[in-house]
Design a protein around this motif. Structure first.
Motif, PDB file in Angstrom:
ATOM      1  N   TRP A   1      -7.228  -6.224   6.342  1.00  0.00           N
ATOM      2  CA  TRP A   1      -6.011  -7.029   6.317  1.00  0.00           C
ATOM      3  C   TRP A   1      -5.927  -8.105   7.388  1.00  0.00           C
ATOM      4  CZ3 TRP A   1      -3.626  -1.629   5.905  1.00  0.00           C
ATOM      5  CH2 TRP A   1      -3.484  -1.260   4.560  1.00  0.00           C
TER       6      TRP A   1
ATOM      7  N   GLN B   1      -0.352  -2.382   7.540  1.00  0.00           N
ATOM      8  CA  GLN B   1      -0.589  -3.621   6.803  1.00  0.00           C
ATOM      9  C   GLN B   1       0.274  -4.751   7.347  1.00  0.00           C
ATOM     10  OE1 GLN B   1       1.206  -4.429   3.032  1.00  0.00           O
ATOM     11  NE2 GLN B   1      -0.749  -5.005   2.098  1.00  0.00           N
TER      12      GLN B   1
ATOM     13  N   PRO C   1       0.819  -1.215   0.000  1.00  0.00           N
ATOM     14  CA  PRO C   1       0.000   0.000   0.000  1.00  0.00           C
ATOM     15  C   PRO C   1       0.851   1.263   0.000  1.00  0.00           C
ATOM     16  CG  PRO C   1       0.129  -0.898   2.206  1.00  0.00           C
ATOM     17  CD  PRO C   1       0.881  -1.850   1.318  1.00  0.00           C
TER      18      PRO C   1
ATOM     19  N   GLU D   1       0.408   3.444   5.033  1.00  0.00           N
ATOM     20  CA  GLU D   1      -0.300   2.224   5.415  1.00  0.00           C
ATOM     21  C   GLU D   1       0.583   0.983   5.394  1.00  0.00           C
ATOM     22  OE1 GLU D   1      -3.794   2.007   2.893  1.00  0.00           O
ATOM     23  OE2 GLU D   1      -4.977   2.872   4.519  1.00  0.00           O
ATOM     24  N   GLN D   2       1.859   1.151   5.063  1.00  0.00           N
ATOM     25  CA  GLN D   2       2.723  -0.029   4.991  1.00  0.00           C
ATOM     26  C   GLN D   2       2.961  -0.653   6.361  1.00  0.00           C
ATOM     27  OE1 GLN D   2       6.272   0.971   2.749  1.00  0.00           O
ATOM     28  NE2 GLN D   2       5.083   1.600   0.956  1.00  0.00           N
TER      29      GLN D   2
ATOM     30  N   GLN E   1      -0.725  -8.286   9.275  1.00  0.00           N
ATOM     31  CA  GLN E   1      -0.213  -9.574   8.799  1.00  0.00           C
ATOM     32  C   GLN E   1       0.381 -10.372   9.968  1.00  0.00           C
ATOM     33  OE1 GLN E   1       2.691  -9.414   5.569  1.00  0.00           O
ATOM     34  NE2 GLN E   1       3.632 -11.300   6.320  1.00  0.00           N
TER      35      GLN E   1
ATOM     36  N   TRP F   1      -8.274  -0.987   8.722  1.00  0.00           N
ATOM     37  CA  TRP F   1      -7.109  -1.863   8.546  1.00  0.00           C
ATOM     38  C   TRP F   1      -7.424  -3.275   9.037  1.00  0.00           C
ATOM     39  CZ3 TRP F   1      -3.639   2.212  11.409  1.00  0.00           C
ATOM     40  CH2 TRP F   1      -3.435   3.308  10.572  1.00  0.00           C
TER      41      TRP F   1
END
Length: 525
Positions: A386, A356, A348, A352-353, A360, A382
């Motif tokens: 995700w 994300q 992203p 937003e990295q 995960q 989010w």
């Protein structure tokens, strides 16, 4: 016996284990009766938090969570939490003290008409005017709180009624019969599905409430039917399931990534309109609706119901599975799944990295029985996008009233509802600080769970809406306390992370520590 002794006997008969709240002058008789009962009273630091605890407790156990407050400001402080339970269909009983009946007709100290105040946000709202009516009122309250659609109940107990001498016993509590669906409507539903070109299942919160996830999965398999789920129904299908087209709601996606737009029939299973406004996905009213639920549908011009199948969801889905025919694969929906999967797994934008990657790691590292509770803010999107739970009913997302500040109190309710299951909170700094005083409650109770707080000193979701609307970005920034010192002041562990790798290590330590933890994510903007 005293009236409050009778009320407590009725609450015990209903299986109440905990009552969350704050006592006051007008309910000290009830507190006295509780002190001699099997019910544990959980003293909270704010009445709103007590209602949030009862909300999540009821959501996870299926039996009403109970909260208690005194009259006036105590009662009004409950309102946000009670309304939150009502819109999210959580069974909840709110009991409030009230002034003497002899002064309810006039202006007097702390006296407001709480029955009128709670009327708009409850299924049933009753003042106890005579002690002998307590068994019937309590039984009716618990019955209505758990029937579809579940929701919130308010009982007002005037102080002079509470002191009355009375006789009575809890009424007989029979089993609620499961309503079986009409067989003719099931056959008609199967015909409707067979005649559709591109049907899709829209699974909602009712599937979780009805403990019908396995039955829904069987229907998906039997009919080869693609499915999407709302925020509140995450985990109904495994992420890797070839017919899972993922979450809908919240995020504005291009048309080619929106599965509901490619359908001509929406098979809405346990879907409550409060979860995702039909106008967002059926603005032209061209998609017909097959409404499968335990309760009739709400009237909405963008939710044109071609057929309703009303009854216990597990029965309805099991029966419908025997009628549906295996369909050939929908090329339109297969293409959307492939594109959505690519989008979910793509890197992203820079802001937003980190989120994300954190989602995960949460998906990978949390055990299957862990409950994840999201607060309200940008992080809720989010989580919905995700985070991938391993089981249904383990992800708590508030999407009805969607009140900020709900997650920390909710985690206390979750830990008491499921003492052996890990609990993790995901919150923004704005929502966390709204009820952070409940850290003391959790510490006092000896509860272990992990609170993840994104520290960016902004109301990020409001900022995003301002930006998306081409408006000035204003009044969304603030300062925070030093969260390490803040945690220390409550006697709880603090960890911090600035990178995904630091977060992964801190998460593993926190979840395995057996302690109450504050895990701060320093999210640079």
């Amino acid at each position: 016996m005293k009236a409050t002794d009778l009320m407590v006997k009725c609450l015990e008969a209903e299986g109440v284990d905990y009552i969350f709240g704050i006592p006051g002058e007008e309910n000290i008789d009830l507190m006295d009766s509780l002190s001699r009962s099997s019910i544990s009273f959980v003293l909270t630091r704010h009445e709103q938090a007590a209602a949030f605890m009862a909300d999540v407790y009821g959501r996870l156990t299926g039996k009403p969570g109970v909260c208690l407050a005194t009259l006036g400001p105590g009662a009004t402080n409950l309102i946000t939490g009670v309304a939150n339970a009502q819109l999210d269909r959580s069974p909840l009983i709110a009991i409030t003290g009230q002034a003497e009946r002899t002064r309810l007709h006039k202006e007097s100290h702390q006296n407001i008409d709480t029955v009128q105040v709670f009327k708009a946000i409850t299924k049933y709202d009753q003042q106890v005017l005579a002690a002998e009516t307590i068994p019937e009122i309590v039984r009716k309250a618990f019955n209505l709180a758990t029937r579809e659609n579940p929701g919130a109940i308010h009982i007002s107990l005037p102080v002079d009624t509470a002191k009355e001498e009375t006789n009575g016993e809890p009424p007989y509590i029979g089993k609620q019969a499961k309503a079986a669906p009409n067989k003719a409507s099931l056959r008609e539903a199967a015909t409707l599905i067979a005649g559709a070109k591109d049907p899709i299942i829209l699974a909602g919160n009712g599937v979780i409430r009805g403990r019908a996830s396995e039955e829904l999965k069987a229907l998906v398999q039997a009919g080869n039917l693609p499915a999407v789920h709302t925020f509140m129904a995450k985990g109904i299908l495994p992420f890797e399931h070839e017919l899972n087209l993922f979450t809908v709601g919240g995020q504005k996606l291009p048309d080619e990534l929106r599965p509901l737009l490619a359908a001509d029939l929406i098979i809405a299973v346990g879907f409550d309109l409060v979860e995702y406004d039909p106008k967002a996905w059926n603005s032209d009213r061209s998609r017909r609706i097959l409404h499968i639920h335990a309760a009739p549908s709400e009237t909405d011009e963008h939710y044109p119901v071609a057929l309703e199948v009303i009854g216990d969801l597990r029965y309805s889905l099991m029966a419908l599975t025997t009628y549906v025919e295996q369909r050939s694969e929908s090329s339109a929906h297969f293409a959307i799944r492939r594109r959505r999967l690519q989008q979910l797994q793509a890197l992203p934008s820079p802001p937003e990295q980190l989120p994300q990657k954190i989602m995960q790691y949460l998906s990978e590292q949390l055990p299957p029985d862990a409950a994840l509770i999201s607060d309200v803010g940008l992080h809720k999107l989010w989580v919905s996008r995700w985070y991938q739970p391993k089981r249904p009913g383990q992800t708590i997302i508030f999407n009805g009233l969607a009140s900020m500040g709900v997650s920390l109190p909710g985690a206390i309710g979750a830990r008491l509802a499921r003492p052996d299951a890990p609990v993790v909170v995901v919150s923004g700094d704005g929502g966390f600080m709204m009820n952070s005083q409940e850290l003391e409650t959790a510490k006092r109770l000896g509860l272990a769970f992990t609170i993840i707080v994104f520290n960016d000193k902004h109301l990020s979701l409001i900022e995003k809406h301002q930006q998306d609307s081409d408006l000035a970005v204003t009044q969304i920034s603030f300062t925070n306390p030093d969260f390490a010192l803040y945690a220390q002041s409550f006697g709880i562990a603090h960890r911090s992370a600035r990178t995904p790798e630091e977060f992964s290590a801190a998460l593993e330590e926190a979840v395995n520590s057996g302690e109450l933890n504050l895990l701060e994510i320093i999210h640079k903007r």
